[in-house]
Design a protein around this motif. Structure first.
Motif, PDB file in Angstrom:
ATOM      1  N   ASP A 110     108.306  77.907 -31.075  1.00 11.91           N
ATOM      2  CA  ASP A 110     109.263  77.266 -30.165  1.00 11.91           C
ATOM      3  C   ASP A 110     110.715  77.374 -30.617  1.00 11.91           C
ATOM      4  OD1 ASP A 110     109.102  75.427 -32.222  1.00 11.91           O
ATOM      5  OD2 ASP A 110     108.407  73.772 -30.975  1.00 11.91           O
ATOM      6  N   GLU A 111     110.959  77.906 -31.804  1.00  7.65           N
ATOM      7  CA  GLU A 111     112.333  78.144 -32.232  1.00  7.65           C
ATOM      8  C   GLU A 111     112.856  79.497 -31.753  1.00  7.65           C
ATOM      9  OE1 GLU A 111     112.559  77.539 -36.444  1.00  7.65           O
ATOM     10  OE2 GLU A 111     111.963  75.434 -36.277  1.00  7.65           O
ATOM     11  N   ALA A 112     111.967  80.342 -31.199  1.00  9.04           N
ATOM     12  CA  ALA A 112     112.392  81.653 -30.688  1.00  9.04           C
ATOM     13  C   ALA A 112     113.264  81.466 -29.457  1.00  9.04           C
ATOM     14  CB  ALA A 112     111.165  82.499 -30.353  1.00  9.04           C
ATOM     15  N   GLU A 113     114.201  82.375 -29.277  1.00  5.75           N
ATOM     16  CA  GLU A 113     115.119  82.294 -28.141  1.00  5.75           C
ATOM     17  C   GLU A 113     114.377  82.471 -26.815  1.00  5.75           C
ATOM     18  OE1 GLU A 113     119.224  84.375 -26.446  1.00  5.75           O
ATOM     19  OE2 GLU A 113     118.407  85.023 -28.381  1.00  5.75           O
ATOM     20  N   VAL A 114     114.701  81.610 -25.832  1.00  4.98           N
ATOM     21  CA  VAL A 114     114.139  81.734 -24.488  1.00  4.98           C
ATOM     22  C   VAL A 114     114.980  82.763 -23.738  1.00  4.98           C
ATOM     23  CG1 VAL A 114     113.708  80.546 -22.301  1.00  4.98           C
ATOM     24  CG2 VAL A 114     113.208  79.400 -24.470  1.00  4.98           C
ATOM     25  N   LEU A 115     114.314  83.755 -23.153  1.00  8.50           N
ATOM     26  CA  LEU A 115     114.975  84.844 -22.437  1.00  8.50           C
ATOM     27  C   LEU A 115     114.511  84.890 -20.988  1.00  8.50           C
ATOM     28  CD1 LEU A 115     114.465  87.670 -25.106  1.00  8.50           C
ATOM     29  CD2 LEU A 115     116.490  86.243 -24.793  1.00  8.50           C
ATOM     30  N   ASP A 116     115.352  85.432 -20.114  1.00 12.76           N
ATOM     31  CA  ASP A 116     114.967  85.698 -18.730  1.00 12.76           C
ATOM     32  C   ASP A 116     114.678  87.185 -18.612  1.00 12.76           C
ATOM     33  OD1 ASP A 116     115.298  83.072 -17.965  1.00 12.76           O
ATOM     34  OD2 ASP A 116     117.308  83.371 -17.131  1.00 12.76           O
ATOM     35  N   PRO A 117     113.405  87.548 -18.453  1.00 13.12           N
ATOM     36  CA  PRO A 117     113.078  88.973 -18.391  1.00 13.12           C
ATOM     37  C   PRO A 117     113.661  89.654 -17.158  1.00 13.12           C
ATOM     38  CG  PRO A 117     111.127  87.626 -18.008  1.00 13.12           C
ATOM     39  CD  PRO A 117     112.236  86.703 -18.341  1.00 13.12           C
ATOM     40  N   GLN A 118     113.950  90.938 -17.323  1.00 14.59           N
ATOM     41  CA  GLN A 118     114.386  91.786 -16.218  1.00 14.59           C
ATOM     42  C   GLN A 118     113.232  92.662 -15.742  1.00 14.59           C
ATOM     43  OE1 GLN A 118     117.260  92.999 -19.098  1.00 14.59           O
ATOM     44  NE2 GLN A 118     118.930  92.681 -17.643  1.00 14.59           N
ATOM     45  N   VAL A 119     112.326  92.972 -16.662  1.00 17.74           N
ATOM     46  CA  VAL A 119     111.104  93.718 -16.365  1.00 17.74           C
ATOM     47  C   VAL A 119     109.947  92.840 -16.820  1.00 17.74           C
ATOM     48  CG1 VAL A 119     109.743  95.805 -16.833  1.00 17.74           C
ATOM     49  CG2 VAL A 119     112.259  95.939 -16.730  1.00 17.74           C
ATOM     50  N   MET A 120     108.975  92.629 -15.934  1.00 23.32           N
ATOM     51  CA  MET A 120     107.827  91.802 -16.297  1.00 23.32           C
ATOM     52  C   MET A 120     106.540  92.608 -16.189  1.00 23.32           C
ATOM     53  SD  MET A 120     108.703  88.160 -14.458  1.00 23.32           S
ATOM     54  CE  MET A 120     107.398  87.258 -15.272  1.00 23.32           C
ATOM     55  N   LEU A 121     105.809  92.679 -17.287  1.00 18.13           N
ATOM     56  CA  LEU A 121     104.458  93.224 -17.275  1.00 18.13           C
ATOM     57  C   LEU A 121     103.564  92.052 -16.901  1.00 18.13           C
ATOM     58  CD1 LEU A 121     104.617  95.278 -20.600  1.00 18.13           C
ATOM     59  CD2 LEU A 121     105.217  96.024 -18.282  1.00 18.13           C
ATOM     60  N   VAL A 122     102.950  92.128 -15.728  1.00 19.72           N
ATOM     61  CA  VAL A 122     102.257  90.975 -15.149  1.00 19.72           C
ATOM     62  C   VAL A 122     100.746  91.144 -15.285  1.00 19.72           C
ATOM     63  CG1 VAL A 122     101.954  89.595 -13.056  1.00 19.72           C
ATOM     64  CG2 VAL A 122     104.149  90.718 -13.486  1.00 19.72           C
ATOM     65  N   PRO A 123     100.074  90.218 -15.973  1.00 22.83           N
ATOM     66  CA  PRO A 123      98.614  90.290 -16.055  1.00 22.83           C
ATOM     67  C   PRO A 123      98.001  89.940 -14.706  1.00 22.83           C
ATOM     68  CG  PRO A 123      99.383  88.248 -17.040  1.00 22.83           C
ATOM     69  CD  PRO A 123     100.613  89.038 -16.648  1.00 22.83           C
ATOM     70  N   LEU A 124      96.815  90.449 -14.460  1.00 26.49           N
ATOM     71  CA  LEU A 124      96.151  90.128 -13.200  1.00 26.49           C
ATOM     72  C   LEU A 124      94.648  90.266 -13.347  1.00 26.49           C
ATOM     73  CD1 LEU A 124      95.358  93.138 -11.798  1.00 26.49           C
ATOM     74  CD2 LEU A 124      97.817  93.136 -11.506  1.00 26.49           C
ATOM     75  N   ALA A 125      93.947  89.604 -12.429  1.00 24.65           N
ATOM     76  CA  ALA A 125      92.487  89.683 -12.418  1.00 24.65           C
ATOM     77  C   ALA A 125      92.024  90.791 -11.488  1.00 24.65           C
ATOM     78  CB  ALA A 125      91.888  88.349 -11.987  1.00 24.65           C
ATOM     79  N   ALA A 126      92.716  90.954 -10.348  1.00 24.84           N
ATOM     80  CA  ALA A 126      92.333  91.966  -9.358  1.00 24.84           C
ATOM     81  C   ALA A 126      93.566  92.355  -8.553  1.00 24.84           C
ATOM     82  CB  ALA A 126      91.242  91.426  -8.432  1.00 24.84           C
ATOM     83  N   PHE A 127      93.488  93.530  -7.925  1.00 19.41           N
ATOM     84  CA  PHE A 127      94.580  94.012  -7.077  1.00 19.41           C
ATOM     85  C   PHE A 127      93.991  94.912  -6.000  1.00 19.41           C
ATOM     86  CE2 PHE A 127      93.952  97.319 -10.176  1.00 19.41           C
ATOM     87  CZ  PHE A 127      94.209  98.511  -9.513  1.00 19.41           C
TER      88      PHE A 127
END
Length: 195
Positions: A110-127
Protein backbone atom coordinates in the motif's frame (compact mmCIF):
# COMPACT_ATOMS: atom_id res chain seq x y z
CA UNK A 1 -36.90 -17.68 -19.61
CA UNK A 2 -33.29 -17.48 -18.46
CA UNK A 3 -32.06 -14.05 -17.33
CA UNK A 4 -28.92 -12.47 -18.88
CA UNK A 5 -27.24 -12.81 -15.48
CA UNK A 6 -27.92 -16.57 -15.39
CA UNK A 7 -26.83 -16.99 -19.02
CA UNK A 8 -23.58 -15.20 -18.24
CA UNK A 9 -23.02 -17.37 -15.18
CA UNK A 10 -23.45 -20.53 -17.29
CA UNK A 11 -21.18 -19.22 -20.07
CA UNK A 12 -18.59 -18.14 -17.46
CA UNK A 13 -18.57 -21.57 -15.81
CA UNK A 14 -18.27 -23.40 -19.14
CA UNK A 15 -15.46 -21.15 -20.41
CA UNK A 16 -13.55 -21.40 -17.13
CA UNK A 17 -13.97 -25.19 -17.20
CA UNK A 18 -12.36 -25.27 -20.65
CA UNK A 19 -9.57 -22.97 -19.46
CA UNK A 20 -8.96 -25.08 -16.34
CA UNK A 21 -8.62 -28.19 -18.56
CA UNK A 22 -5.72 -26.71 -20.55
CA UNK A 23 -2.36 -28.36 -20.00
CA UNK A 24 -0.35 -26.18 -17.56
CA UNK A 25 2.83 -26.50 -19.66
CA UNK A 26 0.93 -25.45 -22.78
CA UNK A 27 -0.41 -22.40 -20.89
CA UNK A 28 3.19 -21.31 -20.19
CA UNK A 29 4.07 -21.58 -23.89
CA UNK A 30 0.91 -19.66 -24.82
CA UNK A 31 1.80 -16.87 -22.37
CA UNK A 32 5.26 -16.58 -23.92
CA UNK A 33 3.71 -16.46 -27.41
CA UNK A 34 1.43 -13.61 -26.27
CA UNK A 35 4.48 -11.70 -25.02
CA UNK A 36 6.07 -12.08 -28.46
CA UNK A 37 2.87 -10.79 -30.08
CA UNK A 38 2.97 -7.78 -27.77
CA UNK A 39 6.57 -7.04 -28.74
CA UNK A 40 5.63 -7.16 -32.42
CA UNK A 41 2.13 -5.66 -32.53
CA UNK A 42 1.54 -3.40 -29.52
CA UNK A 43 2.77 0.17 -29.70
CA UNK A 44 3.68 1.55 -26.29
CA UNK A 45 5.11 5.00 -25.74
CA UNK A 46 7.96 5.37 -23.23
CA UNK A 47 6.49 6.17 -19.82
CA UNK A 48 2.99 5.02 -20.77
CA UNK A 49 1.24 3.44 -17.78
CA UNK A 50 0.09 -0.15 -18.34
CA UNK A 51 -1.95 -2.13 -15.83
CA UNK A 52 -1.57 -5.88 -15.80
CA UNK A 53 -2.72 -8.44 -13.26
CA UNK A 54 -1.10 -11.17 -11.21
CA UNK A 55 -2.50 -14.46 -12.55
CA UNK A 56 -4.81 -16.53 -10.40
CA UNK A 57 -5.86 -20.12 -10.94
CA UNK A 58 -5.64 -21.00 -14.66
CA UNK A 59 -5.57 -17.40 -15.98
CA UNK A 60 -3.13 -16.39 -18.68
CA UNK A 61 0.15 -15.55 -16.96
CA UNK A 62 0.60 -11.98 -18.22
CA UNK A 63 3.90 -11.44 -16.43
CA UNK A 64 5.99 -12.20 -19.57
CA UNK A 65 3.72 -9.83 -21.50
CA UNK A 66 4.07 -7.09 -18.88
CA UNK A 67 7.85 -7.45 -18.89
CA UNK A 68 7.86 -7.27 -22.71
CA UNK A 69 5.93 -4.00 -22.43
CA UNK A 70 8.34 -2.75 -19.76
CA UNK A 71 11.16 -3.37 -22.24
CA UNK A 72 9.30 -1.04 -24.63
CA UNK A 73 9.30 1.66 -21.94
CA UNK A 74 5.99 1.05 -20.16
CA UNK A 75 5.50 1.92 -16.52
CA UNK A 76 3.67 -1.05 -14.93
CA UNK A 77 0.97 -1.28 -12.28
CA UNK A 78 -1.26 -3.97 -10.78
CA UNK A 79 -4.74 -3.82 -9.28
CA UNK A 80 -5.05 -3.52 -5.52
CA UNK A 81 -8.35 -4.40 -3.88
CA UNK A 82 -9.39 -1.70 -1.40
CA UNK A 83 -12.82 -3.05 -0.45
CA UNK A 84 -15.66 -5.21 -1.82
CA UNK A 85 -16.26 -2.84 -4.73
CA UNK A 86 -13.07 -0.86 -5.42
CA UNK A 87 -9.70 -1.49 -6.98
CA UNK A 88 -6.94 1.01 -7.64
CA UNK A 89 -3.75 0.44 -9.59
CA UNK A 90 -0.43 0.55 -7.74
CA UNK A 91 2.95 0.82 -9.41
CA UNK A 92 4.85 -2.42 -9.87
CA UNK A 93 8.50 -1.74 -9.13
CA UNK A 94 11.20 -4.39 -9.26
CA UNK A 95 12.14 -5.50 -5.74
CA UNK A 96 9.26 -3.68 -3.98
CA UNK A 97 7.21 -5.69 -1.47
CA UNK A 98 4.10 -7.53 -2.67
CA UNK A 99 1.11 -8.38 -0.47
CA UNK A 100 -1.78 -10.83 -0.60
CA UNK A 101 -4.83 -9.28 -2.29
CA UNK A 102 -7.15 -12.23 -1.73
CA UNK A 103 -8.64 -14.37 -4.49
CA UNK A 104 -5.24 -16.10 -4.84
CA UNK A 105 -3.49 -13.02 -6.21
CA UNK A 106 -0.94 -10.49 -5.00
CA UNK A 107 -0.25 -6.81 -5.62
CA UNK A 108 2.11 -4.02 -4.67
CA UNK A 109 2.24 -2.92 -1.02
CA UNK A 110 0.00 0.00 0.00
CA UNK A 111 2.99 2.35 0.00
CA UNK A 112 3.35 1.93 -3.79
CA UNK A 113 2.26 4.89 -5.88
CA UNK A 114 -1.35 4.78 -7.16
CA UNK A 115 -1.39 5.30 -10.94
CA UNK A 116 -4.11 5.82 -13.55
CA UNK A 117 -3.39 3.36 -16.35
CA UNK A 118 -3.55 4.42 -19.99
CA UNK A 119 -3.43 0.83 -21.26
CA UNK A 120 -5.29 -1.87 -19.34
CA UNK A 121 -4.73 -5.59 -19.75
CA UNK A 122 -8.17 -6.80 -18.69
CA UNK A 123 -8.74 -10.31 -17.31
CA UNK A 124 -11.89 -12.08 -18.38
CA UNK A 125 -13.77 -15.33 -18.05
CA UNK A 126 -15.32 -15.39 -21.54
CA UNK A 127 -15.67 -13.25 -24.66
CA UNK A 128 -17.42 -13.33 -28.01
CA UNK A 129 -16.44 -12.40 -31.57
CA UNK A 130 -17.85 -8.88 -31.08
CA UNK A 131 -15.50 -8.07 -28.19
CA UNK A 132 -18.13 -8.45 -25.49
CA UNK A 133 -16.66 -9.68 -22.19
CA UNK A 134 -17.86 -11.71 -19.25
CA UNK A 135 -15.83 -10.97 -16.14
CA UNK A 136 -15.73 -12.93 -12.93
CA UNK A 137 -18.96 -11.39 -11.66
CA UNK A 138 -17.74 -8.94 -9.01
CA UNK A 139 -17.62 -5.89 -11.33
CA UNK A 140 -14.26 -4.56 -10.09
CA UNK A 141 -12.95 -3.79 -13.58
CA UNK A 142 -16.25 -2.33 -14.84
CA UNK A 143 -16.29 0.15 -11.94
CA UNK A 144 -12.57 0.96 -12.21
CA UNK A 145 -12.85 1.63 -15.95
CA UNK A 146 -15.96 3.78 -15.45
CA UNK A 147 -14.16 5.77 -12.73
CA UNK A 148 -11.13 6.39 -14.99
CA UNK A 149 -13.34 7.41 -17.94
CA UNK A 150 -15.26 9.79 -15.65
CA UNK A 151 -11.90 11.39 -14.75
CA UNK A 152 -11.30 11.98 -18.47
CA UNK A 153 -8.69 9.24 -18.87
CA UNK A 154 -8.24 7.94 -22.42
CA UNK A 155 -7.98 4.16 -22.09
CA UNK A 156 -6.79 1.42 -24.39
CA UNK A 157 -8.51 -1.76 -23.18
CA UNK A 158 -7.06 -5.13 -24.17
CA UNK A 159 -8.78 -8.28 -22.97
CA UNK A 160 -6.49 -11.21 -22.14
CA UNK A 161 -7.72 -14.79 -22.61
CA UNK A 162 -7.14 -18.13 -24.24
CA UNK A 163 -9.01 -18.96 -27.46
CA UNK A 164 -10.97 -21.66 -25.61
CA UNK A 165 -12.71 -18.92 -23.60
CA UNK A 166 -14.55 -17.64 -26.67
CA UNK A 167 -18.30 -18.23 -26.60
CA UNK A 168 -20.89 -17.86 -29.37
CA UNK A 169 -22.63 -14.82 -27.90
CA UNK A 170 -22.35 -12.84 -24.68
CA UNK A 171 -25.80 -11.55 -23.64
CA UNK A 172 -25.81 -7.75 -23.89
CA UNK A 173 -26.68 -5.68 -20.84
CA UNK A 174 -26.75 -1.85 -20.68
CA UNK A 175 -23.70 -1.62 -18.37
CA UNK A 176 -21.53 -3.90 -20.53
CA UNK A 177 -18.52 -2.52 -22.31
CA UNK A 178 -16.96 -3.81 -25.49
CA UNK A 179 -13.25 -4.50 -25.46
CA UNK A 180 -11.76 -3.02 -28.64
CA UNK A 181 -8.93 -5.58 -28.54
CA UNK A 182 -8.47 -9.09 -27.18
CA UNK A 183 -5.12 -10.87 -27.07
CA UNK A 184 -5.11 -14.68 -27.17
CA UNK A 185 -2.49 -17.25 -28.10
CA UNK A 186 -3.57 -16.95 -31.75
CA UNK A 187 -2.92 -13.21 -31.89
CA UNK A 188 -4.30 -9.75 -31.24
CA UNK A 189 -7.88 -9.34 -32.41
CA UNK A 190 -9.27 -5.88 -33.02
CA UNK A 191 -13.01 -5.23 -33.00
CA UNK A 192 -14.74 -2.39 -34.81
CA UNK A 193 -16.94 -0.34 -32.49
CA UNK A 194 -20.63 -1.01 -32.85
CA UNK A 195 -22.58 1.71 -34.64
Amino acid sequence: MTSPKDLKKNLRNEALGRRDALDPFWRVEAALEMAETARDRMTIEPGQIVSGFWPMRSEVDVRPLMFALREKGARLCLPAILDKSTIVFRELVRGAPMIDMGFGTVGPHDEAEVLDPQVMLVPLAAFDARGHRIGYGAGYYDRAIARLVDKGQQLRLIGIAFDCQEVALVPDEPHDMILPEILTESGLRRFAPEL
